[in-house]
Design a protein around this motif. Sequence first.
Motif, PDB file in Angstrom:
ATOM      1  N   PRO A   6      40.739  -5.619 -37.037  1.00  0.00           N
ATOM      2  CA  PRO A   6      41.486  -5.730 -35.804  1.00  0.00           C
ATOM      3  C   PRO A   6      42.276  -4.465 -35.536  1.00  0.00           C
ATOM      4  O   PRO A   6      42.606  -4.159 -34.408  1.00  0.00           O
ATOM      5  N   ALA A   7      42.576  -3.731 -36.586  1.00  0.00           N
ATOM      6  CA  ALA A   7      43.257  -2.450 -36.409  1.00  0.00           C
ATOM      7  C   ALA A   7      42.249  -1.416 -35.920  1.00  0.00           C
ATOM      8  O   ALA A   7      41.085  -1.486 -36.221  1.00  0.00           O
ATOM      9  N   PHE A   8      42.749  -0.415 -35.177  1.00  0.00           N
ATOM     10  CA  PHE A   8      41.864   0.568 -34.607  1.00  0.00           C
ATOM     11  C   PHE A   8      41.854   1.874 -35.395  1.00  0.00           C
ATOM     12  O   PHE A   8      41.138   2.789 -35.031  1.00  0.00           O
ATOM     13  N   LEU A   9      42.625   1.949 -36.437  1.00  0.00           N
ATOM     14  CA  LEU A   9      42.580   3.083 -37.339  1.00  0.00           C
ATOM     15  C   LEU A   9      42.373   2.544 -38.736  1.00  0.00           C
ATOM     16  O   LEU A   9      42.469   1.353 -38.971  1.00  0.00           O
ATOM     17  N   THR A  10      42.097   3.457 -39.682  1.00  0.00           N
ATOM     18  CA  THR A  10      41.780   3.009 -41.023  1.00  0.00           C
ATOM     19  C   THR A  10      42.635   3.709 -42.044  1.00  0.00           C
ATOM     20  O   THR A  10      43.569   4.404 -41.730  1.00  0.00           O
ATOM     21  N   ARG A  11      42.267   3.528 -43.329  1.00  0.00           N
ATOM     22  CA  ARG A  11      42.922   4.065 -44.507  1.00  0.00           C
ATOM     23  C   ARG A  11      44.133   3.227 -44.872  1.00  0.00           C
ATOM     24  O   ARG A  11      44.396   2.181 -44.314  1.00  0.00           O
ATOM     25  N   GLY A  12      44.893   3.690 -45.868  1.00  0.00           N
ATOM     26  CA  GLY A  12      45.975   2.905 -46.433  1.00  0.00           C
ATOM     27  C   GLY A  12      47.211   2.867 -45.569  1.00  0.00           C
ATOM     28  O   GLY A  12      47.320   3.565 -44.575  1.00  0.00           O
ATOM     29  N   ALA A  13      48.178   2.045 -45.973  1.00  0.00           N
ATOM     30  CA  ALA A  13      49.375   1.831 -45.168  1.00  0.00           C
ATOM     31  C   ALA A  13      50.128   3.109 -44.903  1.00  0.00           C
ATOM     32  O   ALA A  13      50.507   3.399 -43.770  1.00  0.00           O
ATOM     33  N   LEU A  14      50.391   3.891 -45.931  1.00  0.00           N
ATOM     34  CA  LEU A  14      51.153   5.113 -45.731  1.00  0.00           C
ATOM     35  C   LEU A  14      50.374   6.095 -44.879  1.00  0.00           C
ATOM     36  O   LEU A  14      50.942   6.804 -44.059  1.00  0.00           O
ATOM     37  N   GLY A  15      49.059   6.106 -45.054  1.00  0.00           N
ATOM     38  CA  GLY A  15      48.257   7.001 -44.243  1.00  0.00           C
ATOM     39  C   GLY A  15      48.309   6.637 -42.778  1.00  0.00           C
ATOM     40  O   GLY A  15      48.302   7.496 -41.907  1.00  0.00           O
ATOM     41  N   PHE A  27      43.044   6.222 -29.348  1.00  0.00           N
ATOM     42  CA  PHE A  27      43.124   4.756 -29.338  1.00  0.00           C
ATOM     43  C   PHE A  27      41.767   4.097 -29.211  1.00  0.00           C
ATOM     44  O   PHE A  27      41.487   3.324 -28.300  1.00  0.00           O
ATOM     45  N   GLY A  28      40.898   4.424 -30.161  1.00  0.00           N
ATOM     46  CA  GLY A  28      39.607   3.735 -30.215  1.00  0.00           C
ATOM     47  C   GLY A  28      38.555   4.267 -29.275  1.00  0.00           C
ATOM     48  O   GLY A  28      37.495   3.681 -29.159  1.00  0.00           O
ATOM     49  N   ILE A 141      38.272  -3.845 -27.301  1.00  0.00           N
ATOM     50  CA  ILE A 141      37.946  -5.229 -27.653  1.00  0.00           C
ATOM     51  C   ILE A 141      36.459  -5.365 -27.949  1.00  0.00           C
ATOM     52  O   ILE A 141      36.055  -6.001 -28.934  1.00  0.00           O
ATOM     53  N   LYS A 142      35.621  -4.746 -27.131  1.00  0.00           N
ATOM     54  CA  LYS A 142      34.173  -4.818 -27.346  1.00  0.00           C
ATOM     55  C   LYS A 142      33.783  -4.104 -28.624  1.00  0.00           C
ATOM     56  O   LYS A 142      32.935  -4.582 -29.388  1.00  0.00           O
ATOM     57  N   GLU A 143      34.397  -2.953 -28.878  1.00  0.00           N
ATOM     58  CA  GLU A 143      34.037  -2.167 -30.057  1.00  0.00           C
ATOM     59  C   GLU A 143      34.442  -2.846 -31.360  1.00  0.00           C
ATOM     60  O   GLU A 143      33.811  -2.651 -32.392  1.00  0.00           O
ATOM     61  N   THR A 144      35.502  -3.631 -31.322  1.00  0.00           N
ATOM     62  CA  THR A 144      35.995  -4.237 -32.552  1.00  0.00           C
ATOM     63  C   THR A 144      35.458  -5.639 -32.788  1.00  0.00           C
ATOM     64  O   THR A 144      35.899  -6.325 -33.708  1.00  0.00           O
TER      65      THR A 144
END
Length: 363
Positions: A6-15, A27-28, A141-144
């Motif tokens: 559901p998030a549009f970015l990745t990697r860990g929390a601090l990242g 934004f996606g 929305i479509k991409e995710t």
Amino acid sequence: MKIRVPAFLTRGALGRLSGYLGRPSAFGIKGYRAGVVLALFVVILGGSGTKAVMHAAEALPDGAAYRAQGVVVTEEQLRQRVGLMEFVYGLQQPKEPAKQDEFKRSVAKAMAVSDVVDKAARDHGIVIADKAASDQLERVIKETGYADRQTFIQELGARGISERNVIDEIKRQQANARLFGEVTKSVKPAGDADAQRYFDQNRAQMVTPEQRDVANIVVPDEATAQQVLQQASAGGDFAALAGQFSIDGSTKDKGGSLGLVQATQLDQAYGKAAFAAPAGAAFGPVQTPQGWNVGRIGEVRPSVPVSFDQVKEAIKGKLDNDAKLAAWDRFLAERIKDADVTYAADYLPANPDASPVQARQGN
């Protein structure tokens, strides 16, 4: 990890939180699999400087987290914004008590810098229409992998987030992207000679990274993941297992396929496991913010050296981007200083006046 999120970015929390406002985000626009090249999150959490300017010339009211440009932001408003960041970007708050205090202070700094950039965009006359943001949300929305907009809105509501909150966040990012363009438009593009010099100085890194064809199944708990791994390791049809078990709506009907990926495109722990497994093997379970993951390795394309002509344009793009980010950081440094942000004691970051790059360097 570039799996359905559901998030549009990745990697860990601090990242994800690092350097909120270090650079503007698409934004996606390029999709969750491709990631965001100019991500908003860059480097604020990376800094560990010892500068401790006590911004307390004027007392803050009870319940305030900080004041930026004369506007008080309360602790409750900050918590609400973090909730939005958790959904939109997959921000994960650390569970370790030792890291929670740093996280809280970094969040306050990130949001204060966000406020500074928002005002800078307004000062430049940048206005984003609701329709432009709404259209972008529809694409995201479509991409995710959501069935429709209403399903997406229902999930927002279950998290205490409104569609208006998300629209405003998209407008903020689009305004920031335009501001970034305005601030950096005078940066001189890199030439062939600049690219050749960079190539010669970094020849050891001039290789195509190893790529692997990865398929993945996401399940909600470790016990199910162990069951899936056992069946996959015993020769079970991985695509069928993905269709049966995976909660990743965007890949389960594709046999769990993530396509050819590099290690840096994946969540760190997952990438380490995926690039340690031999071709044809199943691996896992690996826990990521999206759930428990079982993967399978298909084709492996090894790393090979590249020629200057193969990477010349990419190097020029990198040099251009670096120069623009340097100009952007100088702009932010001036704006942050002028904003005279005042933090409550519990939210005071180690480097309150530092720009993103300065924070990363510990200044």
